[in-house]
Design an enzyme around this catalytic site. Sequence first.
Site, PDB file in Angstrom:
ATOM      1  N   SER A  51      -3.733  -4.740   0.196  1.00  0.00           N
ATOM      2  CA  SER A  51      -4.256  -4.717   1.573  1.00  0.00           C
ATOM      3  C   SER A  51      -5.744  -5.011   1.570  1.00  0.00           C
ATOM      4  O   SER A  51      -6.239  -5.829   2.354  1.00  0.00           O
ATOM      5  CB  SER A  51      -4.047  -3.344   2.221  1.00  0.00           C
ATOM      6  OG  SER A  51      -2.896  -2.710   1.776  1.00  0.00           O
ATOM      7  N   TYR A 140       4.619   0.706  -3.406  1.00  0.00           N
ATOM      8  CA  TYR A 140       3.423   0.907  -2.565  1.00  0.00           C
ATOM      9  C   TYR A 140       3.888   1.523  -1.254  1.00  0.00           C
ATOM     10  O   TYR A 140       4.488   0.847  -0.418  1.00  0.00           O
ATOM     11  CB  TYR A 140       2.729  -0.446  -2.348  1.00  0.00           C
ATOM     12  CG  TYR A 140       1.384  -0.406  -1.639  1.00  0.00           C
ATOM     13  CD1 TYR A 140       0.814   0.770  -1.176  1.00  0.00           C
ATOM     14  CD2 TYR A 140       0.673  -1.591  -1.446  1.00  0.00           C
ATOM     15  CE1 TYR A 140      -0.421   0.768  -0.538  1.00  0.00           C
ATOM     16  CE2 TYR A 140      -0.556  -1.597  -0.806  1.00  0.00           C
ATOM     17  CZ  TYR A 140      -1.100  -0.413  -0.351  1.00  0.00           C
ATOM     18  OH  TYR A 140      -2.316  -0.436   0.288  1.00  0.00           O
ATOM     19  N   LYS A 168       2.084   4.060  -5.581  1.00  0.00           N
ATOM     20  CA  LYS A 168       0.745   4.064  -4.977  1.00  0.00           C
ATOM     21  C   LYS A 168       0.961   4.658  -3.601  1.00  0.00           C
ATOM     22  O   LYS A 168       1.571   4.025  -2.729  1.00  0.00           O
ATOM     23  CB  LYS A 168       0.194   2.638  -4.881  1.00  0.00           C
ATOM     24  CG  LYS A 168      -1.106   2.500  -4.125  1.00  0.00           C
ATOM     25  CD  LYS A 168      -1.386   1.017  -3.878  1.00  0.00           C
ATOM     26  CE  LYS A 168      -2.812   0.719  -3.465  1.00  0.00           C
ATOM     27  NZ  LYS A 168      -3.197   1.294  -2.184  1.00  0.00           N
ATOM     28  N   THR A 170      -0.246   5.837  -0.226  1.00  0.00           N
ATOM     29  CA  THR A 170      -1.260   5.837   0.825  1.00  0.00           C
ATOM     30  C   THR A 170      -0.607   6.421   2.071  1.00  0.00           C
ATOM     31  O   THR A 170      -0.138   5.706   2.955  1.00  0.00           O
ATOM     32  CB  THR A 170      -1.802   4.414   1.057  1.00  0.00           C
ATOM     33  OG1 THR A 170      -2.228   3.874  -0.202  1.00  0.00           O
ATOM     34  CG2 THR A 170      -2.999   4.435   2.003  1.00  0.00           C
ATOM     35  N   GLY A 192      -3.658   7.154  -2.523  1.00  0.00           N
ATOM     36  CA  GLY A 192      -4.192   5.942  -1.896  1.00  0.00           C
ATOM     37  C   GLY A 192      -5.217   6.126  -0.796  1.00  0.00           C
ATOM     38  O   GLY A 192      -5.852   5.149  -0.414  1.00  0.00           O
ATOM     39  N   ASP A 194      -8.720   7.372   0.095  1.00  0.00           N
ATOM     40  CA  ASP A 194      -9.928   7.848  -0.581  1.00  0.00           C
ATOM     41  C   ASP A 194     -10.455   9.135   0.064  1.00  0.00           C
ATOM     42  O   ASP A 194     -11.034   9.986  -0.609  1.00  0.00           O
ATOM     43  CB  ASP A 194     -11.023   6.776  -0.521  1.00  0.00           C
ATOM     44  CG  ASP A 194     -10.532   5.429  -1.019  1.00  0.00           C
ATOM     45  OD1 ASP A 194      -9.345   5.331  -1.381  1.00  0.00           O
ATOM     46  OD2 ASP A 194     -11.326   4.482  -1.027  1.00  0.00           O
ATOM     47  N   GLU A 195     -10.230   9.259   1.383  1.00  0.00           N
ATOM     48  CA  GLU A 195     -10.798  10.402   2.100  1.00  0.00           C
ATOM     49  C   GLU A 195     -10.094  11.722   1.773  1.00  0.00           C
ATOM     50  O   GLU A 195     -10.610  12.790   2.083  1.00  0.00           O
ATOM     51  CB  GLU A 195     -10.850  10.162   3.620  1.00  0.00           C
ATOM     52  CG  GLU A 195      -9.675   9.464   4.273  1.00  0.00           C
ATOM     53  CD  GLU A 195      -9.706   7.942   4.143  1.00  0.00           C
ATOM     54  OE1 GLU A 195      -9.565   7.456   3.013  1.00  0.00           O
ATOM     55  OE2 GLU A 195      -9.800   7.250   5.163  1.00  0.00           O
TER      56      GLU A 195
HETATM   57  O1  MN9 Z   1      -5.950   1.201  -1.200  1.00  0.00           O
HETATM   58  C1  MN9 Z   1      -6.932   1.673   0.823  1.00  0.00           C
HETATM   59  N1  MN9 Z   1      -6.258   1.196   1.988  1.00  0.00           N
HETATM   60  C2  MN9 Z   1      -6.602   0.010   2.561  1.00  0.00           C
HETATM   61  C3  MN9 Z   1      -5.969   1.898  -0.273  1.00  0.00           C
HETATM   62  O2  MN9 Z   1      -7.466  -0.690   2.154  1.00  0.00           O
HETATM   63  C4  MN9 Z   1      -5.856  -0.439   3.769  1.00  0.00           C
HETATM   64  C5  MN9 Z   1      -7.790   2.934   1.013  1.00  0.00           C
HETATM   65  O3  MN9 Z   1      -8.685   2.929  -0.050  1.00  0.00           O
HETATM   66  C6  MN9 Z   1      -8.534   2.970   2.333  1.00  0.00           C
HETATM   67  O4  MN9 Z   1      -9.198   1.751   2.576  1.00  0.00           O
HETATM   68  C7  MN9 Z   1      -9.579   4.081   2.375  1.00  0.00           C
HETATM   69  C8  MN9 Z   1     -10.341   4.152   3.680  1.00  0.00           C
HETATM   70  O5  MN9 Z   1      -9.479   4.533   4.727  1.00  0.00           O
HETATM   71  O6  MN9 Z   1      -8.974   5.296   2.096  1.00  0.00           O
END
Ligand code: MN9
Length: 310
Positions: A51, A140, A168, A170, A192, A194-195
Site C-alpha cells: 500500500s 496481508y 502482516k 494491519t 501493521g 505504527d500507531e
Molecule cells: O504498512 C501502513 N499502512 C499503509 C502499513 O501505509 C496504508 C501503516 O504503516 C500506516 O501507514 C501507519 C499510519 O497510519 O500506521
Amino acid sequence: MTRLTADLKGFFAAVPTPFTTDGGSIAAAALGDLVSHNLNAGLTGLYVGGSTGEAFLMSVEERAQLLSLTAEAAGGRAVMIAHVGDPNPSVSGHLACVAADAGYDAISAVPPFYYQYGLHEIEAHYRWLASQTDLPFLIYNFPALSGVRWSADELARLLDIPQVVGIKNTCSDLYAFEQVRRLRPDATLLHGFDETLLAGLTMGADGGIGSTYNLQASRVLALNAALKAGRLQEAHRHQADANALIDALVAAGVLPALKYMLEKAGFAMGPCRAPFQPLSANHRRALDAAMDLLPPSGLSQGLQRPAALG
Ligand code: MN9
C-alpha cells in the site's frame, strides 16, 4: 512443509516508491538512497510494493521493475518481502515469480478485492498463489482498505495453507489478533499499524511493518528494546513520540505527507500518483513544523539531510 518463521521476525519499512518529478516513472537513484537509509538505521528488512509503495497506482511492468530495483539496491543486506496482491490473480502469480527470481525471502498479498469473495474462494486463491514459488508467504490483513474481514478462526484457517507462515496484520482488533496468536503459536505475526505498535507487541506480535519506519526507525527499534527489557514507561514514551509524528502525517494524508517529509530530509521522492493530489499550503506548513518531531538519532544515523538542514 518446513515453516520458515524465524527469518521474518523483526521490523520492516514499508517502502514508498520514489517517482520522477512528473510522476511518470520510478526514480531508481532515490530508491537506492532510501533503501540504504533504512538498512543503515538497523531495520530487519523491507516490505516492497505494498500500500505504501502505491502498488495499485502502478502498471504490472512497473511493479515488477520496483521489485527488481529494490532487491538490487538492498544487495542481500536485508530480509526482503515482496507484496504481490492484486484483484487479478494472474498479476499476483506473475509478480510472485518475479520476486522469487529477484531473490526475495518471502511473498505477501492482500486478498483479491472488489468482488466479495467467500472465504473458500480466497483460501483457494492463497493456496494457488503460495504454490507459485517455494518462498514463505505472509497474508496481508488490512480490512479497512481491502474491505475483506476475517475472524480469528478464519485467519487461523488461512495460516494452515502450505507455505503460509504468518500475517502482516494491519487491523485495530487486537483481541482477534491475540486469539490468532493463541490459535497458531508458531505463526509469524507482524503488526501493521505504527500507531499501536507497542500494543501489538505486548499482544504477541513478532515485529512490525510500517510506513513511518522510513522516518523513525531508531524510535521503533528503541521502543522494542525498551519493551523487551521490561522498561514499559520508556517504551510508551517512544510510542507517544512516534504518534505525535504520525498524527501530523495522518492529518495531511499519510502517503503524500510521508513523501513530503522524506523529500525535506533529502530523498528525491517525487509526488504521489493521481488520484492523490499535491498537499495544500496549510498541510505543507504543518509538516514543515512536524520535522521537529523526527527522532534526532534517526537523522544522524542515516537520513541524508540537505546541507541547509544538516
Ligand atoms: O504498512 C501502513 N499502512 C499503509 C502499513 O501505509 C496504508 C501503516 O504503516 C500506516 O501507514 C501507519 C499510519 O497510519 O500506521
